[in-house]
Design a protein around this motif. Structure first.
Motif, PDB file in Angstrom:
ATOM      1  N   TYR A 226      38.243  32.668  40.581  1.00 58.75           N
ATOM      2  CA  TYR A 226      38.301  31.366  39.509  1.00 58.75           C
ATOM      3  C   TYR A 226      38.973  31.780  38.063  1.00 58.75           C
ATOM      4  N   ASP A 227      39.626  30.990  37.476  1.00 58.27           N
ATOM      5  CA  ASP A 227      40.234  31.348  36.226  1.00 58.27           C
ATOM      6  C   ASP A 227      39.006  30.875  35.164  1.00 58.27           C
ATOM      7  N   ASP A 228      39.570  30.853  33.981  1.00 53.49           N
ATOM      8  CA  ASP A 228      38.522  30.896  32.963  1.00 53.49           C
ATOM      9  C   ASP A 228      37.856  29.497  32.752  1.00 53.49           C
ATOM     10  N   GLU A 229      38.574  28.254  33.338  1.00 54.36           N
ATOM     11  CA  GLU A 229      38.085  27.029  33.390  1.00 54.36           C
ATOM     12  C   GLU A 229      37.444  26.828  34.799  1.00 54.36           C
ATOM     13  N   ASP A 230      37.005  27.612  35.520  1.00 51.81           N
ATOM     14  CA  ASP A 230      36.385  27.676  36.689  1.00 51.81           C
ATOM     15  C   ASP A 230      37.102  26.791  37.827  1.00 51.81           C
ATOM     16  N   GLU A 231      38.354  26.863  37.690  1.00 53.36           N
ATOM     17  CA  GLU A 231      39.355  26.458  38.857  1.00 53.36           C
ATOM     18  C   GLU A 231      39.528  27.584  39.822  1.00 53.36           C
TER      19      GLU A 231
ATOM     20  N   CYS B  25      41.186  50.556  53.401  1.00 55.29           N
ATOM     21  CA  CYS B  25      40.753  49.195  53.660  1.00 55.29           C
ATOM     22  C   CYS B  25      41.846  48.366  53.404  1.00 55.29           C
ATOM     23  N   ALA B  26      42.078  46.959  54.021  1.00 54.78           N
ATOM     24  CA  ALA B  26      43.127  46.139  53.747  1.00 54.78           C
ATOM     25  C   ALA B  26      42.782  45.204  52.707  1.00 54.78           C
ATOM     26  N   ILE B  27      43.438  45.317  51.675  1.00 46.68           N
ATOM     27  CA  ILE B  27      43.314  44.421  50.559  1.00 46.68           C
ATOM     28  C   ILE B  27      44.212  43.424  50.195  1.00 46.68           C
ATOM     29  N   PHE B  28      44.123  42.209  50.078  1.00 46.62           N
ATOM     30  CA  PHE B  28      45.292  41.346  49.798  1.00 46.62           C
ATOM     31  C   PHE B  28      44.561  40.004  48.810  1.00 46.62           C
ATOM     32  N   ALA B  29      45.608  39.535  48.429  1.00 44.60           N
ATOM     33  CA  ALA B  29      45.033  38.306  47.523  1.00 44.60           C
ATOM     34  C   ALA B  29      45.899  37.056  48.325  1.00 44.60           C
ATOM     35  N   MET B  30      45.390  36.078  48.172  1.00 47.05           N
ATOM     36  CA  MET B  30      45.877  34.721  48.748  1.00 47.05           C
ATOM     37  C   MET B  30      45.753  33.439  47.597  1.00 47.05           C
ATOM     38  N   ASP B  31      46.742  32.561  47.770  1.00 42.58           N
ATOM     39  CA  ASP B  31      46.601  31.369  46.719  1.00 42.58           C
ATOM     40  C   ASP B  31      45.322  30.318  47.466  1.00 42.58           C
ATOM     41  N   PRO B  32      45.250  29.497  46.861  1.00 39.57           N
ATOM     42  CA  PRO B  32      43.824  28.638  47.485  1.00 39.57           C
ATOM     43  C   PRO B  32      44.209  27.931  48.854  1.00 39.57           C
ATOM     44  N   LYS B  33      45.331  27.997  49.459  1.00 43.65           N
ATOM     45  CA  LYS B  33      45.842  27.554  50.518  1.00 43.65           C
ATOM     46  C   LYS B  33      45.665  28.544  51.487  1.00 43.65           C
ATOM     47  N   GLY B  34      45.406  29.830  51.431  1.00 44.54           N
ATOM     48  CA  GLY B  34      45.396  30.951  52.308  1.00 44.54           C
ATOM     49  C   GLY B  34      46.891  31.516  52.342  1.00 44.54           C
TER      50      GLY B  34
END
Length: 183
Positions: free
Chosen positions: A97-102, A12-21
Motif C-alpha cells: 500500500y502507498d501512504d494513503e492506504d491505496e 527464493c523467487a521474488i517479484f512484484a506485481m501491480d494490483p491486477k497481477g
C-alpha cells in the motif's frame, strides 16, 4: 541497495506485481526457480506460473482476492516452471500500500520445497506401510490366540471328563491326582 539486495537472492523467487497481477519486477532467484528470464515474464499476468488446472479453477484470482482481504496469503502447493515441470512451492503473497492506504501492488516470495516434499511423501508412505503391518499383526495375534485357546479348552474339558470317569469307577490314586495337576 534494497533492489540490488533482492536481485542477488538466488534461493527464493521474488517479484512484484501491480494490483491486477501483472509482473513488473523479477529477481535472479525467480529466473533460477521458475525458468523465465526477466525480459520474457515482466508484463505478463502472474497466473502463467500456476498449473493449468489451477488457472482453470481461478486460483490466481482467488489468491489475489485473499491477499487484498487479509494483507497477506501463504500457501504450499504445486507451481509450474516455464518448461512445464511442476515443483512444490511455499509462497507468500503480500499486499503493498502507498501512504494513503491505496493498494499499489503485491510482492511474492516463492521457495522451491520439492526436495522436502519428496522426503515427506516417502516418510508418509513408510508410515502408512507400518500402520498396515501393525494392523495385520494385530489380526494375526487375535487369530493365533483364538486358535490356541480352542485346543486348551478341549483338553480341560477332556481332563474333567476323564477325572469324572475315574471317580465313578473309584480308581483314584496318588498317581492319577499327580497327573491331573500337570494337565
Amino acid at each position: 541497495m534494497s533492489a540490488n539486495f533482492i536481485d542477488q537472492v538466488k534461493d527464493c523467487a521474488i517479484f512484484a506485481m501491480d494490483p491486477k497481477g501483472i509482473i513488473n519486477t523479477w529477481n535472479v532467484g525467480a529466473e533460477r526457480i521458475k525458468g523465465y528470464q526477466e525480459e520474457e515474464i515482466v508484463g505478463q499476468y502472474y497466473g502463467v506460473l500456476f498449473t493449468e488446472e489451477d488457472q482453470k479453477k481461478g486460483e490466481p484470482e482467488r489468491e489475489i482476492e485473499l491477499t487484498k482481504k487479509h494483507g497477506k496469503h501463504e500457501a504450499e502447493w504445486w507451481r509450474r516452471r516455464k518448461d512445464g515441470t511442476l515443483f512444490w512451492a511455499s509462497i507468500v503473497l503480500t499486499a503493498v500500500y502507498d501512504d494513503e492506504d491505496e493498494l499499489i501492488g503485491f510482492t511474492k516470495v516463492t521457495k522451491d520445497l520439492t526436495y522436502r516434499k519428496a522426503h515427506e511423501d516417502v516418510l508418509q508412505k513408510k508410515s502408512d506401510d507400518l500402520a498396515k503391518v501393525n494392523k495385520d499383526l494385530d489380526h494375526f495375534i487375535y487369530i493365533a490366540s483364538h486358535d490356541l485357546k480352542a485346543p486348551i479348552l478341549n483338553l480341560e474339558a477332556l481332563t474333567r471328563l476323564l477325572m469324572n470317569e475315574v471317580e465313578k469307577i473309584g480308581s483314584f490314586n496318588t498317581k492319577v491326582i499327580e497327573i491331573q495337576k500337570h494337565i
